[in-house]
Design a protein around this motif. Structure first.
Motif, PDB file in Angstrom:
ATOM      1  N   PRO A 141       0.925  -0.959   0.158  1.00 52.43           N
ATOM      2  CA  PRO A 141       0.093   0.015  -0.322  1.00 52.43           C
ATOM      3  C   PRO A 141       0.785   1.023   0.029  1.00 52.43           C
ATOM      4  O   PRO A 141       0.168   2.121  -0.098  1.00 52.43           O
ATOM      5  CB  PRO A 141      -0.628   0.013   1.150  1.00 52.43           C
ATOM      6  CG  PRO A 141       0.297  -0.947   1.741  1.00 52.43           C
ATOM      7  CD  PRO A 141       1.214  -1.355   1.107  1.00 52.43           C
ATOM      8  N   TYR A 144      -0.425   4.220  -2.071  1.00 55.29           N
ATOM      9  CA  TYR A 144      -1.349   4.848  -1.671  1.00 55.29           C
ATOM     10  C   TYR A 144      -1.683   5.530  -0.689  1.00 55.29           C
ATOM     11  O   TYR A 144      -2.279   6.412  -0.489  1.00 55.29           O
ATOM     12  CB  TYR A 144      -2.561   3.457  -1.727  1.00 55.29           C
ATOM     13  CG  TYR A 144      -2.749   3.888  -3.533  1.00 55.29           C
ATOM     14  CD1 TYR A 144      -3.625   4.220  -3.531  1.00 55.29           C
ATOM     15  CD2 TYR A 144      -3.440   2.002  -3.976  1.00 55.29           C
ATOM     16  CE1 TYR A 144      -4.078   4.342  -5.521  1.00 55.29           C
ATOM     17  CE2 TYR A 144      -3.414   2.276  -5.236  1.00 55.29           C
ATOM     18  CZ  TYR A 144      -4.076   2.377  -5.881  1.00 55.29           C
ATOM     19  OH  TYR A 144      -4.531   2.707  -7.265  1.00 55.29           O
ATOM     20  N   GLN A 145      -0.629   5.067   0.660  1.00 53.56           N
ATOM     21  CA  GLN A 145      -0.024   5.711   1.624  1.00 53.56           C
ATOM     22  C   GLN A 145       0.442   7.044   0.366  1.00 53.56           C
ATOM     23  O   GLN A 145      -0.090   8.101   1.694  1.00 53.56           O
ATOM     24  CB  GLN A 145       0.620   4.612   2.373  1.00 53.56           C
ATOM     25  CG  GLN A 145      -0.138   3.835   3.072  1.00 53.56           C
ATOM     26  CD  GLN A 145       0.674   3.058   3.714  1.00 53.56           C
ATOM     27  OE1 GLN A 145       1.728   2.613   3.700  1.00 53.56           O
ATOM     28  NE2 GLN A 145       0.234   2.109   3.974  1.00 53.56           N
ATOM     29  N   SER A 174      -4.098   0.075   2.466  1.00 57.89           N
ATOM     30  CA  SER A 174      -4.286   0.900   2.731  1.00 57.89           C
ATOM     31  C   SER A 174      -5.362   2.439   3.539  1.00 57.89           C
ATOM     32  O   SER A 174      -4.719   2.949   4.387  1.00 57.89           O
ATOM     33  CB  SER A 174      -3.923   2.710   1.270  1.00 57.89           C
ATOM     34  OG  SER A 174      -5.251   2.029   0.858  1.00 57.89           O
TER      35      SER A 174
END
Length: 209
Positions: A141, A144-145, A174
């Motif tokens: 993730p 997206y983080q 995420s």
């Protein structure tokens, strides 16, 4: 959208903004067959960065150079048609003051080829994050983080649109609200991996329930 708290929307690029995944499948299936004896290689690596693909499958520098040149030539002649309805949806998000970003595993060189065909794309989003901006490839993730931090949003305030299995896994990990776009994989295949599925963006709005 189904998340009333949504203040930021993160989009994958291929298969979500532009309908390019079938073209990439042809390229990577051919390379997979020639180099690995795997005619379905394209499906396995969708959503992953080129650096990750090289590290995992093609470690020899000569093979990497061959692939990079072939991919660059291929991307220069690809068609970059928009996924139906996505431009209207982006305009609707802007009217509602929702921040947007592309979070793509593509690198800057590939995106430069895109901009030659679609020079308007950078102005459609607040930010475009490419493979050079994050350390770990989807399904991690990390990307997206980073998108959330870039747009100053929490997971609870963020919606992610994805089409690939690796991307959907990254979005869910995420903590964002994840909407699967069934342009690349069948609805029934991606439904268990996200909160909602749409076929494309036609008729889809910020206030759609």
């Amino acid at each position: 959208m189904d998340n009333p708290l949504c203040k930021a929307v993160l989009f994958d690029f291929d298969g979500v903004i532009v309908d390019t995944e079938p073209q990439y499948s042809l390229f990577w299936d051919k390379m997979g067959q020639e180099l690995l004896g795997d005619p379905d290689f394209g499906n396995r690596i969708k959503g992953q960065t080129l650096a990750h693909i090289y590290d995992a499958y093609f470690t020899e520098p000569a093979v990497q150079r061959r692939l990079s040149q072939a991919l660059d030539d291929y991307e220069r002649q690809m068609a970059y048609d928009y996924v139906p309805g996505v431009l209207d949806f982006l305009a609707d998000l802007r009217r509602h003051d929702v921040r947007t970003a592309v979070v793509t595993s593509s690198n800057e060189q590939k995106m430069a080829a895109v901009y030659r065909h679609r020079p308007e794309i950078p102005a459609l989003f607040d930010r475009i994050l490419t493979a050079e901006h994050f350390q770990r490839s989807k399904p991690d993730p990390d990307c997206y983080q980073l998108g959330m931090r870039t747009l100053c949003a929490t997971p609870a305030e963020t919606c992610v649109f994805e089409d690939s299995f690796n991307g959907l896994e990254a979005g869910m990990a995420s903590g964002a609200f994840v909407i699967g776009v069934a342009t690349t994989n069948p609805r029934e295949a991606i439904a268990p991996l996200c909160h909602r599925v749409i076929d494309d963006f036609r008729g889809f709005t910020y206030e759609a329930s």
